[in-house]
Design a protein around this motif. Structure first.
Motif, PDB file in Angstrom:
ATOM      1  N   SER A  24      81.441  35.941 -28.248  1.00  0.00           N
ATOM      2  CA  SER A  24      81.515  34.683 -28.981  1.00  0.00           C
ATOM      3  C   SER A  24      80.126  34.293 -29.456  1.00  0.00           C
ATOM      4  CB  SER A  24      82.069  33.564 -28.096  1.00  0.00           C
ATOM      5  OG  SER A  24      83.393  33.813 -27.738  1.00  0.00           O
ATOM      6  N   GLY A  25      79.739  34.830 -30.616  1.00  0.00           N
ATOM      7  CA  GLY A  25      78.393  34.548 -31.111  1.00  0.00           C
ATOM      8  C   GLY A  25      78.298  33.246 -31.873  1.00  0.00           C
ATOM      9  N   GLY A  26      77.059  32.805 -32.061  1.00  0.00           N
ATOM     10  CA  GLY A  26      76.783  31.718 -32.984  1.00  0.00           C
ATOM     11  C   GLY A  26      77.017  30.319 -32.485  1.00  0.00           C
TER      12      GLY A  26
ATOM     13  N   ILE B 199      70.007  35.397 -43.963  1.00  0.00           N
ATOM     14  CA  ILE B 199      68.581  35.054 -43.881  1.00  0.00           C
ATOM     15  C   ILE B 199      67.974  35.452 -42.526  1.00  0.00           C
ATOM     16  CG2 ILE B 199      66.941  33.104 -43.773  1.00  0.00           C
ATOM     17  CD1 ILE B 199      68.545  31.820 -46.009  1.00  0.00           C
ATOM     18  N   ASN B 200      68.667  35.119 -41.453  1.00  0.00           N
ATOM     19  CA  ASN B 200      68.070  35.327 -40.123  1.00  0.00           C
ATOM     20  C   ASN B 200      68.562  36.575 -39.387  1.00  0.00           C
ATOM     21  OD1 ASN B 200      66.540  32.767 -40.068  1.00  0.00           O
ATOM     22  ND2 ASN B 200      68.583  31.859 -40.102  1.00  0.00           N
ATOM     23  N   GLY B 201      69.586  37.196 -39.933  1.00  0.00           N
ATOM     24  CA  GLY B 201      70.095  38.417 -39.309  1.00  0.00           C
ATOM     25  C   GLY B 201      71.281  38.165 -38.392  1.00  0.00           C
ATOM     26  N   GLY B 202      72.162  39.154 -38.334  1.00  0.00           N
ATOM     27  CA  GLY B 202      73.363  39.046 -37.510  1.00  0.00           C
ATOM     28  C   GLY B 202      73.030  38.906 -36.033  1.00  0.00           C
ATOM     29  N   LYS B 203      71.975  39.602 -35.606  1.00  0.00           N
ATOM     30  CA  LYS B 203      71.618  39.577 -34.193  1.00  0.00           C
ATOM     31  C   LYS B 203      71.157  38.181 -33.762  1.00  0.00           C
ATOM     32  CE  LYS B 203      69.601  42.623 -30.922  1.00  0.00           C
ATOM     33  NZ  LYS B 203      68.315  43.098 -30.493  1.00  0.00           N
ATOM     34  N   TRP B 204      70.359  37.577 -34.632  1.00  0.00           N
ATOM     35  CA  TRP B 204      69.904  36.202 -34.387  1.00  0.00           C
ATOM     36  C   TRP B 204      71.103  35.268 -34.212  1.00  0.00           C
ATOM     37  CZ3 TRP B 204      71.119  32.206 -37.817  1.00  0.00           C
ATOM     38  CH2 TRP B 204      70.517  30.966 -37.559  1.00  0.00           C
ATOM     39  N   TYR B 205      72.080  35.421 -35.116  1.00  0.00           N
ATOM     40  CA  TYR B 205      73.243  34.542 -35.066  1.00  0.00           C
ATOM     41  C   TYR B 205      74.019  34.760 -33.766  1.00  0.00           C
ATOM     42  CZ  TYR B 205      77.426  31.991 -36.436  1.00  0.00           C
ATOM     43  OH  TYR B 205      78.474  31.101 -36.472  1.00  0.00           O
ATOM     44  N   ALA B 206      74.238  36.030 -33.439  1.00  0.00           N
ATOM     45  CA  ALA B 206      74.991  36.350 -32.219  1.00  0.00           C
ATOM     46  C   ALA B 206      74.312  35.744 -30.983  1.00  0.00           C
ATOM     47  CB  ALA B 206      75.119  37.866 -32.066  1.00  0.00           C
ATOM     48  N   ASN B 207      72.979  35.797 -30.986  1.00  0.00           N
ATOM     49  CA  ASN B 207      72.234  35.307 -29.817  1.00  0.00           C
ATOM     50  C   ASN B 207      72.215  33.789 -29.672  1.00  0.00           C
ATOM     51  OD1 ASN B 207      71.650  37.849 -28.896  1.00  0.00           O
ATOM     52  ND2 ASN B 207      69.705  37.984 -30.003  1.00  0.00           N
ATOM     53  N   LEU B 208      72.687  33.082 -30.695  1.00  0.00           N
ATOM     54  CA  LEU B 208      72.754  31.613 -30.573  1.00  0.00           C
ATOM     55  C   LEU B 208      73.770  31.206 -29.520  1.00  0.00           C
ATOM     56  CD1 LEU B 208      72.812  30.605 -34.365  1.00  0.00           C
ATOM     57  CD2 LEU B 208      70.915  30.232 -32.786  1.00  0.00           C
ATOM     58  N   GLY B 209      74.772  32.052 -29.325  1.00  0.00           N
ATOM     59  CA  GLY B 209      75.807  31.761 -28.334  1.00  0.00           C
ATOM     60  C   GLY B 209      75.226  31.838 -26.926  1.00  0.00           C
ATOM     61  N   GLN B 210      75.712  30.953 -26.052  1.00  0.00           N
ATOM     62  CA  GLN B 210      75.174  30.942 -24.680  1.00  0.00           C
ATOM     63  C   GLN B 210      76.187  31.452 -23.671  1.00  0.00           C
ATOM     64  OE1 GLN B 210      73.629  27.073 -23.841  1.00  0.00           O
ATOM     65  NE2 GLN B 210      72.197  27.119 -25.557  1.00  0.00           N
ATOM     66  N   GLY B 211      77.384  31.783 -24.133  1.00  0.00           N
ATOM     67  CA  GLY B 211      78.414  32.225 -23.207  1.00  0.00           C
ATOM     68  C   GLY B 211      78.673  33.713 -23.354  1.00  0.00           C
ATOM     69  N   SER B 212      79.918  34.047 -23.602  1.00  0.00           N
ATOM     70  CA  SER B 212      80.313  35.442 -23.710  1.00  0.00           C
ATOM     71  C   SER B 212      79.648  36.134 -24.901  1.00  0.00           C
ATOM     72  CB  SER B 212      81.839  35.508 -23.881  1.00  0.00           C
ATOM     73  OG  SER B 212      82.203  36.733 -24.462  1.00  0.00           O
ATOM     74  N   GLU B 213      79.363  37.419 -24.737  1.00  0.00           N
ATOM     75  CA  GLU B 213      78.762  38.197 -25.815  1.00  0.00           C
ATOM     76  C   GLU B 213      79.681  38.304 -27.015  1.00  0.00           C
ATOM     77  OE1 GLU B 213      77.543  42.051 -24.578  1.00  0.00           O
ATOM     78  OE2 GLU B 213      76.082  41.246 -23.143  1.00  0.00           O
TER      79      GLU B 213
END
Lengths: 166, 439
Positions: free
Chosen positions: B244-246, B228-242
């Motif tokens: 480790s998304g979501g 629904i929101n896209g892979g990029k959106w999910y990946a960007n939820l993570g606040q640490g290492s690139e």
């Protein structure tokens, strides 16, 4: 185990119906072994020798296959258990939150050790490994139900309630 | 709710009847499936679904952290064999209780994820393997499957399209090892849960010798949100290492004020989670240590925990693992010898017995620790323990169970050695020998 307990076994009507549904769902019949043993246990409370033969015949695998599966998995009771099977988790989180006291409560109140059944056949006590109830620990599983955030007093009340239900 | 929480998978948790298909649909459930099959069917080819999952950075949430999209891409396309999809709901890593929430309270989320995965991988049959103790969760999942069939989300010709996908539940019967994917497959074939030698990997030869993907409940539950929101959106939820998304579901227990399941962005400092999310240590005690990812992951001292970041890379830097996200918090009163013994007792109980180093080694580890628990350890026991744990790991066995024992027990001994040394019987009078026949 005395011989009078080892009665011939065949599915109850409910298990027979369930078995016929399950037969349609797996492309290889061996997948029915675990399910079928669950049905046996629902019927008679443990996996008897005649039941092992019966399962082997109904599923179409060897008797030793069924026996091997039965002895591998801890949930299958190899001998009769009480009407209520009290299973106390003694893994890390439950221990941190006082599961030892629950084990003591059962030992004192029912006078049984791990693996034993009360003389009246009502209660069996075992300590078990992590039941995935660490956030609501300590936990006692009684038959299929979880009783969470337990303490000795609640456990005593539960035991009394179960006794009264008989 | 703490402001650090970020509820994506858990967004409907706590609403009345959130386990039902009606509430799930009201809250936007099954729209991802409709997008893939109808509304945007040209966009969502099999390749594009897998690509979107790769972009999301989603990694296996059961504990191993293997990239999900990559795992899916290993499934052969040119094969006549049926392909199988398995949901690993054999939640058993001590400290972990987050899948139980999804199974019991939010079953449609991961079911929708499984259907989408089935479409992407060309699988028509999925199995949900639940641990046998999960009776109520199993009933909830059965009910959810029935409702999804009735609404046309499962079965032949899903929502009137040419796609078909069927789901069947399976109950384990009390064996921790069946959480390991090849042991799970053996168990699903009706056998003892003995892990298989790899290769062949399940993607090539899994269930019934056919290509098979095994994913954790939480992994599947993330899929509809990624669509629904896209892979990029999910990946960007993570606040640490690139890498480790979501978000991640954390099961947090032990000596804390508010134990429970929390959905948090990847990459938060562990100490913020303890202090701000779970209300800190109970009763004004001091932090002593943290087991960060389930009992198989190396323990962190309070000092290490204060610097640790909760994502795959942050945990690796701290010398441990994110695992299943099962955080067990220990206060200053914790008896580390008893802790090590409890952990060792578990592994001894759960070793499947297939490989000698693990079957025998787990018992030795437990027996040595029992001596310290009984205050009759000997001066060289600790070195013996650290030494021979090497022989049950690093490829000595078929599966990583032996390594897990080493990772779980040895750091406790090394980091809190003085507590073990205090239990050495200096009279040297009662040194029990390791008995082979006491199992």
């Amino acid at each position: 185990m005395n011989k009078t307990e080892e009665k011939e076994y065949s599915f109850s009507k409910k298990s027979e119906d369930r078995f016929k549904e399950l037969e349609k769902k797996f492309p290889q019949r061996s997948s029915l072994v675990l399910w079928t043993l669950h049905l046996v246990q629902e019927d008679i409370g443990y996996i008897s020798k005649p039941a092992i033969e019966y399962v082997a015949k109904r599923v179409g695998v060897s008797k030793s296959w069924v026996e091997g599966v039965c002895t591998f998995y801890s949930m299958y009771n190899k001998k009769p258990v009480g009407k209520y099977h009290l299973q106390v988790c003694h893994n890390v989180s439950c221990w941190l939150n006082g599961s030892d006291k629950l084990e003591e409560t059962i030992k004192e109140k029912l006078n049984i050790e791990h693996g034993e059944t009360t003389k009246d056949g009502l209660f069996t006590f075992t300590h078990v490994e992590c039941l995935a109830s660490c956030g609501t620990s300590p936990v006692v599983q009684v038959n299929n139900d979880y009783h969470e955030k337990m303490d000795p007093q609640k456990l005593e009340e539960l035991i009394e309630k179960l006794k009264a239900e008989v | 709710m703490s402001s650090l929480e970020k509820r994506i998978l858990l967004k409907d948790w706590g609403k009345n009847n959130c386990h039902t298909i009606e509430v799930y649909e009201e809250e936007g459930g099954y729209t991802a499936l409709k997008k893939v099959l109808i509304d945007e069917k040209d966009k969502w080819t099999s390749e594009n679904i897998i690509e979107e999952v790769k972009i999301s950075g989603l990694r296996g949430r059961g504990g191993a952290g293997f990239p999900t999209g990559l795992k899916w891409s290993f499934i052969p396309k040119d094969t006549d064999k049926p392909k199988y999809l398995i949901c690993n709901a054999d939640e058993g890593e001590p400290g972990t209780f987050k899948d139980r929430v999804l199974l019991e309270d939010l079953p449609h989320g991961f079911i929708e994820g499984m259907i989408i995965a089935g479409i992407a991988l060309g699988s028509k049959q999925g199995y949900i393997y639940l641990r046998g103790e999960f009776y109520k969760p199993w009933q909830r999942v059965e009910e959810a499957i029935k409702d999804a069939y009735n609404k046309g989300y499962l079965g032949d010709n899903i929502l009137g399209t040419k796609h078909s996908f069927h789901l069947t539940t399976y109950r384990g019967a009390g064996a921790y090892i069946c959480g390991e994917e090849t042991a799970l497959i053996e168990s699903l074939e009706g056998k003892r849960g003995h892990p298989r030698l790899k290769p062949p990997f399940p993607a090539v030869e899994g269930l019934y010798k056919c290509p098979t993907v095994v994913n954790n409940v939480e992994t599947y539950a993330a899929i509809p949100h990624i669509i629904i929101n896209g892979g990029k959106w999910y990946a960007n939820l993570g606040q640490g290492s690139e890498k480790s998304g979501g978000t991640k579901l954390f099961s947090i227990s032990g000596h804390i004020n508010k134990p429970g399941v929390y959905e948090l962005p990847m990459g938060l400092p562990l100490i913020d989670i303890i202090e701000k999310v779970t209300g800190g240590i109970k009763g004004d005690k001091k932090l002593k240590a943290v087991i960060p990812g389930g009992s198989s992951t190396p323990i962190l001292t309070a000092q290490e925990a204060k610097k640790a970041i909760m994502d795959y890379e942050g945990m690796a830097e701290a010398g441990t693992f994110l695992g299943s996200g099962a955080v067990i918090v220990l206060d200053e009163t914790t008896d580390m010898v008893e802790l090590a013994y409890r952990v060792a007792y578990f592994y001894d109980h759960e070793s499947c017995g297939q490989c000698t180093p693990c079957r025998e080694g787990t018992r030795w580890v437990k027996n040595i620790l029992k001596r310290f628990k009984d205050r009759i350890g000997s001066a060289d026991d600790l070195d013996t323990l650290c030494d021979f744990s090497e022989y049950m790991s690093n490829g000595a066995t078929i599966c990583p169970f032996g390594d897990a024992v080493k990772m779980a027990v040895i750091p406790i001994v090394k980091k809190f050695r003085e507590e073990f040394e205090a239990r050495i019987d200096k009279t040297e009078k009662v040194h029990e020998k390791i008995s082979i026949g006491d199992r």
